[in-house]
Design an enzyme around this catalytic site. Structure first.
Site, mmCIF file in Angstrom:
data_model
loop_
_atom_site.group_PDB
_atom_site.id
_atom_site.type_symbol
_atom_site.label_atom_id
_atom_site.label_comp_id
_atom_site.label_asym_id
_atom_site.label_seq_id
_atom_site.Cartn_x
_atom_site.Cartn_y
_atom_site.Cartn_z
ATOM 1 C CE LYS A 166 -55.453 5.359 43.602
ATOM 2 N NZ LYS A 166 -56.308 5.467 44.748
ATOM 3 C CE LYS A 234 -59.743 12.288 44.985
ATOM 4 N NZ LYS A 234 -59.066 11.468 45.957
#
Ligand code: NA7
Length: 293
Positions: A166, A234
Site C-alpha cells: 500500500k 500520513k
C-alpha cells in the site's frame, strides 16, 4: 460470518454497510459515538464489539489508533479467543503490523493486513481492491467478506506485505498527482487551456488513472475529500519511515512531503489531497480553470 467492525470513517462506514447488505452479522464500534450502520449492532467499546466475533475488522486512521484498539484499556486483546481473525484495512506501518501480529498470534489469533484502494466511491460500491498480507488459509476464510466489500484481492505475501504494498502504491499516486499538478500549473501560467491539455493527456501515454480521476474535480475546483490530504500525508510519512528503516532513499517523495507539510500549514488537511495544487497555484500566481487563466 460474525464480524466486529471497528472504525466508521469515510471508508469504514461504507465497508461495514456492505457487510450487512451481504448478510453478515455485524457489530460496529466507533471512537466518537453516534455513527450508525443500518442493520448492525453497536458496541460501547472495541472489546465488547469483539466478544464472540469470528473476525474483527479494523479501519481507522493510523498506527497509534490500531495499537490502542488492539491493546489499549478497552482494546480487543481481552476478548481474543483461539481461532479468531483480525483483519486491518487501515494503512499503517508495516513494521508495527509485524509486532501486532506476533502479539496476537500468541493467543491463537491470525492477523491479516488488508489495506485497500478504490477511494470513497469504491468503498460505497463494494468495488475496492485489497492488497493483503497473511497466510493463505486465513485469507481464504475471509473470502466472503472480501467479496462483499471489494472486487479483487491481491495476495502480496506474509503479514505486513499488504501494508508495504500500500505504501508503494500511494507513493506512486502522490508523485503522479504532483507531476500532473505541476504540469497544469506551468501550462496555465504559459497560457495553455487546461481542458485542452486534459484532452491531450487522455489521448497519449501520459494518461493515468490518477489524472482520469482527479482532472474533472480540479476543473470544477471541487476539493471535497475523496481521500483527505491528511491521510495521504500520513501515508507519505509512513513510506519515508519504512524507507529509512530499510535504508532506501526516496528523494522525490521527500520533496513532495514538504509540499504536504506546507499545505497542512495553509489549513488544507481536511480537503482532498488534490488541494496540494493550490500551493503551486499560489506560488505561480495563477489558478487552473476549465479555460486558460
Ligand atoms: P476517516 O474518514 O478519517 O476515518 C478515520 C476513522 O478512524 C474514524 O472512524 C475515526 O474515529 C477513527 N480513529 C481515528 N483515530 C482514532 C483513535 N485514536 N482511536 C480510535 N479510532 C480512531 O478515514 P478513512 O475512513 O478515509 O480511512 C481509514 C483508513 O483507511 C486510513 O488508514 C486510510 O489511510 C485508509 P472518529 O469518528 O474520528 O472518532
Amino acid at each position: 460470518m460474525r464480524v466486529a467492525f471497528l472504525g466508521l470513517g469515510i471508508m469504514g462506514h461504507a465497508m461495514a454497510t456492505n457487510l450487512v447488505k451481504a448478510g453478515h452479522e455485524v457489530t460496529v464500534w466507533n471512537r466518537t459515538p453516534g455513527k450508525l450502520v443500518e442493520g448492525a449492532g453497536i458496541a460501547p467499546t472495541p472489546a465488547a464489539a469483539a466478544q464472540g466475533a469470528e473476525v474483527v475488522w479494523l479501519c481507522v486512521s493510523d498506527t497509534a489508533a490500531v495499537e490502542k484498539i488492539l491493546f489499549g484499556p478497552e482494546g480487543i486483546e481481552q476478548a481474543l479467543t483461539d481461532g479468531m481473525i483480525i483483519a486491518d484495512s487501515s494503512t499503517i506501518s508495516p513494521s508495527s503490523t509485524v509486532k501486532f501480529a506476533e502479539r496476537v498470534r500468541a493467543k491463537g489469533v491470525a492477523y491479516v493486513d488488508a489495506p485497500m484502494t478504490g477511494s470513497k466511491i469504491g468503498a460505497a460500491n463494494g468495488t475496492l481492491i485489497f492488497m493483503v498480507g497473511g497466510d493463505e488459509a486465513t485469507i481464504d476464510r475471509l473470502s466472503p467478506l472480501f467479496a462483499a466489500m471489494g472486487k479483487k484481492v491481491f495476495r502480496m505475501g506474509e503479514t505486513s506485505k499488504g501494508q508495504a504494498t500500500k505504501l508503494a502504491m500511494n507513493l506512486q499516486i502522490a508523485l503522479i498527482f504532483e507531476g500532473f499538478a505541476e504540469a497544469l500549473t506551468l501550462a496555465t501560467k504559459l497560457g495553455v487551456d487546461s481542458k485542452q491539455l486534459l484532452s491531450l493527456i487522455d489521448a497519449t501515454m501520459v494518461r493515468s488513472g490518477v489524472v482520469d480521476y482527479k482532472g474533472p474535480f480540479i476543473l470544477q475546483r471541487d476539493f471535497t475529500p475523496n481521500f483527505p490530504l491528511r491521510l495521504m500525508h500520513k501515508d507519505i510519512r509512513l513510506a519515508l519511515e519504512a524507507a529509512k528503516e530499510a535504508r532506501v532513499k526516496l528523494p522525490a517523495l521527500e520533496t513532495v512531503e514538504e509540499i504536504y507539510e506546507m499545505a497542512t500549514e495553509d489549513g488544507h488537511q481536511d480537503l482532498d489531497y488534490a488541494a496540494t495544487l493550490t500551493l503551486l497555484e499560489k506560488w505561480a500566481g495563477i489558478q487552473v480553470k476549465g479555460e486558460a487563466a
